[in-house]
Motif scaffolding. Structure first.
Motif, short mmCIF file in Angstrom:
data_model
loop_
_atom_site.label_atom_id
_atom_site.label_comp_id
_atom_site.label_asym_id
_atom_site.label_seq_id
_atom_site.Cartn_x
_atom_site.Cartn_y
_atom_site.Cartn_z
N ALA A 195 0.81 -1.22 0.00
CA ALA A 195 0.00 0.00 0.00
C ALA A 195 0.84 1.27 0.00
O ALA A 195 0.55 2.21 -0.72
N TYR A 196 1.91 1.29 0.78
CA TYR A 196 2.72 2.51 0.89
C TYR A 196 4.01 2.41 0.07
O TYR A 196 4.99 3.07 0.35
N GLN A 197 3.98 1.57 -0.94
CA GLN A 197 5.14 1.43 -1.80
C GLN A 197 4.87 2.19 -3.08
O GLN A 197 3.72 2.29 -3.53
N ARG A 198 5.92 2.74 -3.69
CA ARG A 198 5.72 3.45 -4.95
C ARG A 198 5.33 2.48 -6.05
O ARG A 198 5.88 1.39 -6.15
N ALA A 199 4.39 2.88 -6.90
CA ALA A 199 3.87 1.97 -7.92
C ALA A 199 4.95 1.53 -8.90
O ALA A 199 4.90 0.42 -9.42
N ASP A 200 5.95 2.40 -9.16
CA ASP A 200 6.96 1.98 -10.15
C ASP A 200 7.97 1.00 -9.60
O ASP A 200 8.89 0.60 -10.29
N THR A 201 7.80 0.59 -8.32
CA THR A 201 8.69 -0.44 -7.81
C THR A 201 8.05 -1.83 -7.91
O THR A 201 8.64 -2.81 -7.48
N LEU A 202 6.85 -1.90 -8.48
CA LEU A 202 6.15 -3.19 -8.56
C LEU A 202 6.47 -3.93 -9.85
O LEU A 202 6.94 -3.33 -10.81
N SER A 203 6.16 -5.22 -9.86
CA SER A 203 6.28 -5.99 -11.10
C SER A 203 5.06 -5.70 -11.97
O SER A 203 4.05 -5.17 -11.49
N GLY A 204 5.14 -6.08 -13.24
CA GLY A 204 4.03 -5.81 -14.16
C GLY A 204 2.71 -6.38 -13.68
O GLY A 204 1.68 -5.71 -13.69
N GLY A 205 2.75 -7.63 -13.22
CA GLY A 205 1.52 -8.27 -12.76
C GLY A 205 0.92 -7.54 -11.56
O GLY A 205 -0.29 -7.34 -11.48
N GLN A 206 1.83 -7.10 -10.66
CA GLN A 206 1.35 -6.36 -9.49
C GLN A 206 0.75 -5.02 -9.90
O GLN A 206 -0.28 -4.61 -9.39
N MET A 207 1.40 -4.37 -10.88
CA MET A 207 0.87 -3.09 -11.34
C MET A 207 -0.54 -3.26 -11.89
O MET A 207 -1.43 -2.46 -11.60
N GLN A 208 -0.72 -4.31 -12.67
CA GLN A 208 -2.05 -4.51 -13.25
C GLN A 208 -3.07 -4.79 -12.16
O GLN A 208 -4.23 -4.38 -12.26
N ARG A 209 -2.64 -5.46 -11.09
CA ARG A 209 -3.59 -5.70 -10.00
C ARG A 209 -3.94 -4.41 -9.28
O ARG A 209 -5.08 -4.21 -8.86
N VAL A 210 -2.96 -3.50 -9.15
CA VAL A 210 -3.26 -2.19 -8.57
C VAL A 210 -4.26 -1.46 -9.47
O VAL A 210 -5.23 -0.85 -8.99
N ALA A 211 -4.05 -1.57 -10.78
CA ALA A 211 -4.97 -0.92 -11.71
C ALA A 211 -6.38 -1.49 -11.55
O ALA A 211 -7.38 -0.75 -11.61
N ILE A 212 -6.47 -2.79 -11.31
CA ILE A 212 -7.79 -3.41 -11.10
C ILE A 212 -8.40 -2.88 -9.80
O ILE A 212 -9.59 -2.54 -9.74
N ALA A 213 -7.57 -2.76 -8.77
CA ALA A 213 -8.07 -2.22 -7.50
C ALA A 213 -8.59 -0.80 -7.70
O ALA A 213 -9.60 -0.40 -7.13
N ARG A 214 -7.89 -0.03 -8.54
CA ARG A 214 -8.35 1.33 -8.82
C ARG A 214 -9.72 1.30 -9.49
O ARG A 214 -10.60 2.10 -9.16
N SER A 215 -9.92 0.36 -10.42
CA SER A 215 -11.23 0.25 -11.07
C SER A 215 -12.30 -0.16 -10.07
O SER A 215 -13.43 0.34 -10.12
N LEU A 216 -11.95 -1.06 -9.15
CA LEU A 216 -12.93 -1.49 -8.15
C LEU A 216 -13.38 -0.33 -7.29
O LEU A 216 -14.52 -0.25 -6.85
N MET A 217 -12.46 0.59 -7.07
CA MET A 217 -12.74 1.78 -6.27
C MET A 217 -13.91 2.56 -6.87
O MET A 217 -14.62 3.26 -6.15
N GLN A 218 -14.11 2.44 -8.17
CA GLN A 218 -15.22 3.13 -8.82
C GLN A 218 -16.54 2.45 -8.55
O GLN A 218 -17.57 2.98 -8.89
N GLN A 219 -16.52 1.23 -8.01
CA GLN A 219 -17.73 0.39 -7.88
C GLN A 219 -18.46 0.33 -9.22
O GLN A 219 -19.63 0.69 -9.32
N PRO A 220 -17.76 -0.12 -10.26
CA PRO A 220 -18.34 -0.03 -11.61
C PRO A 220 -19.35 -1.13 -11.89
O PRO A 220 -19.34 -2.16 -11.23
N GLN A 221 -20.21 -0.89 -12.85
CA GLN A 221 -21.13 -1.94 -13.30
C GLN A 221 -20.60 -2.64 -14.54
O GLN A 221 -21.02 -3.73 -14.89
N ILE A 222 -19.70 -1.95 -15.22
CA ILE A 222 -19.12 -2.51 -16.43
C ILE A 222 -17.61 -2.52 -16.26
O ILE A 222 -17.05 -1.57 -15.71
N MET A 223 -16.98 -3.60 -16.71
CA MET A 223 -15.52 -3.64 -16.65
C MET A 223 -15.00 -3.86 -18.06
O MET A 223 -15.33 -4.84 -18.72
N LEU A 224 -14.21 -2.92 -18.54
CA LEU A 224 -13.57 -3.08 -19.83
C LEU A 224 -12.09 -3.33 -19.59
O LEU A 224 -11.47 -2.65 -18.79
#
Ligand code: ATP
Ligand code: MG
Lengths: 564, 290
Positions: free
Chosen positions: B156-185
């Protein structure tokens, strides 16, 4: 380094000195011939001979001799004036940064709201850059009176030219991916910009601001020459009054201050831009302990689900730096007694003092303007040539990958740092005091400044050359000197050519103000016209300066565009 | 966190498709026709995979769904809003309900993971924010939950550019979840990841999507991956829909058609390409000259 991965065949191919493709383009050739011709003409126009140069050196020696033994009784006054100089630089730079931030977002292609706004913002940035601080300060002092305010406002406005330009470039260089991703979550434009662009540009912007602070410190040290506050006034009075033994205290205080601040700011910039704050390159015992402590703090924060970021080293450092800056700024504002609340009144004065320059009158002092501009141009070209000649040996000596002896490199760099410690105009005042009024002392002062700047650039450019061609050439059994000329020089040349043009640009700007301290050129007439409140002529001179400076800047960026 | 949200389902008026494209064409200013008369209806809850060669218009289609692109002809309707002609304000409203996961993650490298996740809540807030402390505590706590869900709470308190690609994409997914979206693209969410993290990311994406009853559209290059989970496969070629089938009845060979037919096209020019072979023939001569 990269050479290790290059196949032998590739190496020998790369090893051939490669000149840029359009190196021999006719337009470029014509420009070079023009520059050479202009330089020759300048040299002759100023009646420069090698004898004048050496004569100047001996005069300077005499002046230094007069300064000893120094009398230190005005030391407290010198210190007070130097501190005022620092505060002026700090407030001026802060003012410029504050004005540059919105301007840069309006001037960046990827954030500007409208093409017209874009064009206006760009024009403002270019315009402020073209008029030297000292000229602005002199003009503003007509309506704002003697003292630090006109100086601070001049610093603030002129610095927009550089800060705004670099901020704009930083914004334009940001990665679009985060912006698009955040925009896709349904955010507004400014929400997106603050969340994705600002974090990307902040390190380089802080670097730019620190760099400009360095420059502004030198600038504000000479603002006193036109009565705009700071230590310059003291230096000028003492040298004019032939009070050489006292002059040394003010000169040495500002010299030590500038050198120290440059060292600190270089360190700071390297650590902000180089990012070693978060990832130390060498893990020595101390940084290891620091990393471990940070990790502990983070772990506790996460296991207790702390909702505020833990105080890791980087955050402590950043907060301390920010707090220090704010404290210094407040100290500055209080000491200088900035009339923040009545700023609107001064704004009104400013606008009026600019308004009085119009309509400009070119005819009244036509002859003097022409002669002054010719002299200014001649000084600019000659100083660039002399500076370059001086800079080449120093630049080579300060390149770590060329000169193997570290002691030589350190000595060369040390000398450069020391010479940089005195602003060009202060050096000019010294030369004028030693050699008398005229363009020659001004030219010498400028060429010294050019030399230190160029030597650093040459050193850096040489250190950036790729290793593989050098290996290729030395593998053929070439000597070190042969290797240098056939493998290093061609690689560094395009960069050096564009830097020389940049220097020419800078020198033409500087030589417009040399006359203010009696160093020749248009500045003398400018200051004279300001003193007698002939504002129409002042307007004419400023417009002429702007045209010259802008033309050279355009030429420079055209050549850079072709060469790089 | 796995609480399903009945209120949101109530909003849906069952019969209407959640997403509909009618005669959508897109010609870029440079003349490229990226979408060519596309008709597509996507009902709520569908798991759709969009396949097609590089340049076939997959990304362009996705970008039309949240208004990053506007069509040159046709109509795009998402959740009852005509995206193709919506005002900026309406568009922001629609985007708030659409999570968009990009191939290049789109994280702010210098910001911490928590900050990156928090930006997913900006649409719900008014005014710009900078730094973790500028978000309400409730949202910060929510961001923590989402990071926990994607298995990255320790970062959580680590800089995003220190993550691996897979981890970055998971953070991006968490960001989308934050929207509580009905559609996921998700536009090639795993194209720049290694096979192992690809599987992990795709798994996560689908798991949260199903748990939250989202409608999902994922573009993928690997047909076998698409067949594994999608309920419907749509194939694009040269901006046209050339395949639209229920995934359960679709065999891999059929899906490969989307790619194959283009291969056949490629095969023809290679015959015409013979003259270029002739052009290279003098090479030995040149060698002899040396
Ligand atoms: N902004 C743009 N301007 C001009 N042409 C574009 C633009 N974006 C995409 N295109 C063109 O539109 C066509 C479709 O592109 P698109 O990115 O949608 O393909 P894709 O199926 O996503 O490909 P890939 O698998 O490589 O991501 C391509 O020919 C591309 O060059
Ligand atoms: Mg794509």
């Amino acid at each position: 380094m990269s050479g290790a991965h290059v196949e032998p065949l590739m190496q020998s191919r790369v090893a051939r000195p490669v000149a840029p493709k359009n190196w021999r383009h006719p337009t470029l050739l014509a420009i070079f011939i023009g520059i050479v011709a202009a330089t020759t003409w300048s040299w002759l126009y100023l009646d420069m001979t090698l004898l004048t140069l050496f004569g100047g050196l001996s005069d300077l020696g005499n002046l230094l001799a007069y300064m000893f033994p120094p009398i230190w009784d005005n030391f407290p006054e010198a210190l007070r004036a130097t501190i005022e100089t620092i505060w002026m630089a700090l407030i001026g730079t802060t003012l410029a940064v504050t004005l540059s931030i919105p301007l840069a977002f309006l001037a960046a292609r990827n954030t500007t709201p409208h093409p017209i706004v874009f064009a206006v913002a760009r024009a403002v940035i270019t315009l402020t850059r073209a008029i030297p601080t000292l000229v602005l300060a002199a003009v503003f002092s007509i309506s704002l009176g003697i003292g630090p305010f006109p100086g601070i406002i001049a610093l603030g406005l002129h610095s927009i030219g550089m800060i705004g330009k670099l901020f704009t470039e930083a914004i334009e260089n940001t990665d679009y991916a985060p912006r698009e991703a955040v925009l896709s979550t349904g955010t507004g434009k400014w929400q997106t910009i603050l969340s994705t662009i600002v974090p990307q540009i902040s390190p380089s912007c802080i670097g730019t601001a620190l760099y400009r602070l360095d420059i502004n410190l030198r600038e504000s040290a000479v603002l006193g020459f036109v009565g705009a506050g700071g230590v310059g006034f003291l230096i000028q009075t003492e040298l004019r009054g032939i009070d050489y033994q006292r002059a040394i205290s003010a000169v040495s205080v500002i010299f030590v201050t500038i050198t120290l601040i440059e060292i600190v700011s270089t360190r700071l910039r390297a650590s902000i831009i180089g990012d070693h704050l978060s990832m130390p390159k060498k893990l020595n015992a101390r940084s290891q302990a620091r990393v471990a402590r940070d990790q502990r703090l983070i772990n506790t924060a996460i296991s207790t689900r702390r909702l505020t970021p833990p105080w890791v080293y980087e955050r402590v450092l950043r907060t301390t730096a920010a707090a220090t800056f704010v404290a210094l700024l407040i100290a500055a504002l209080i000491t200088i007694e900035m009339p923040l609340l009545s700023a609107y009144k001064y704004g009104d004065d400013l606008v009026r003092s600019i308004g009085r320059l119009f309509p400009p009158n070119f005819t009244f002092a036509r002859e003097e303007i022409i002669v002054g501009m010719l002299e200014t141009t001649a000084i600019g070209f000659t100083a660039t040539l002399l500076g370059l000649v001086l800079a080449i040996p120093f630049g080579i000596l300060s390149a770590r990958n060329i000169i193997i002896r570290r002691a030589v490199v350190s000595a060369a760099r040390g000398i450069l740092l020391l010479i940089r410690g005195l602003p060009e105009l202060i050096v000019a005042v010294l030369f004028v005091a030693a050699m008398g009024l005229g363009p020659v002392p001004g030219t010498l002062a400028l060429s010294l400044g050019t030399a230190t700047f160029m030597a650093k650039l040459i050193g850096d450019a040489l250190e950036e050359v790729q290793e593989s061609p050098r290996e290729g050439v030395s593998a053929t059994g070439a000597s070190r000197v042969q290797e240098f000329f056939s493998a290093v020089v061609p690689q560094a040349l395009p960069n050096l050519v564009s830097q020389t043009l940049y220097m020419l640009d800078v020198n033409l700007r500087s030589s417009t103000v040399l006359g203010i301290v009696g160093g020749g050129g248009i500045g003398f007439l400018l200051l004279g016209s300001i003193r007698v409140l002939d504002e129409a002529t002042v307007g004419a001179i400023i417009i002429t300066i702007f045209v010259l400076v802008y033309a050279i800047e355009l030429l420079g960026s055209f050549v850079r565009w072709m060469v790089e | 966190m796995q609480v399903s949200l009945p209120t949101r389902n109530a909003v849906a008026n069952g019969a209407d498709p959640l997403i509909s494209l009618v005669g959508v064409s897109k010609r870029f200013p440079n003349g490229t026709l990226a979408l060519d008369n596309v008709d597509l209806n996507i009902p709520r809850g569908q798991l759709l995979s969009l396949i097609g060669l590089s340049g076939s218009g997959k990304s362009t289609l996705m970008r039309h769904l949240n208004g990053l692109h506007r069509p040159t002809a046709g109509k795009v309707t998402v959740m009852g809003v005509e995206v193709s002609s919506a005002s900026n304000r309406q568009l922001r409203g629609v985007r708030r309900n659409i999570g968009f996961v990009f191939q290049q993650f789109g994280l702010v490298g210098r910001a911490t993971c928590l900050e990156n996740v928090l930006t997913g809540a900006l649409g719900r807030l008014s005014g710009p924010r900078y730094g973790v402390w500028s978000y309400p505590k409730k949202l910060r706590s929510e961001a923590f939950d989402h990071l926990e869900r994607v298995g990255l709470v320790n970062q959580a308190y680590q800089r995003a550019d220190t993550l691996s690609g897979g981890q970055m994409q998971r953070v991006a997914i968490a960001r989308s979840l934050m929207q509580q979206p009905q559609i996921m693209l998700a536009d090639e969410p795993v194209a720049s990841l290694d096979p192992e993290s690809s599987a992990q990311v795709l798994d996560l994406l689908l798991r949260v999507a199903v748990e939250e009853q989202m409608t999902v559209i994922v573009t993928l290059h690997q047909v076998e991956l698409a067949l594994g989970w999608a309920t419907r496969i749509v194939g694009l070629r040269d901006g046209r829909v050339v395949l639209d089938r229920d995934a359960t009845t679709l065999k891999q060979e059929d899906a490969m058609e989307v790619y194959q037919r283009v291969d056949k096209n490629l095969a023809q020019p290679s015959n015409i390409a013979q003259p270029s072979n002739i052009a290279t023939e003098p090479a030995p001569l040149a060698l002899r000259e040396k």
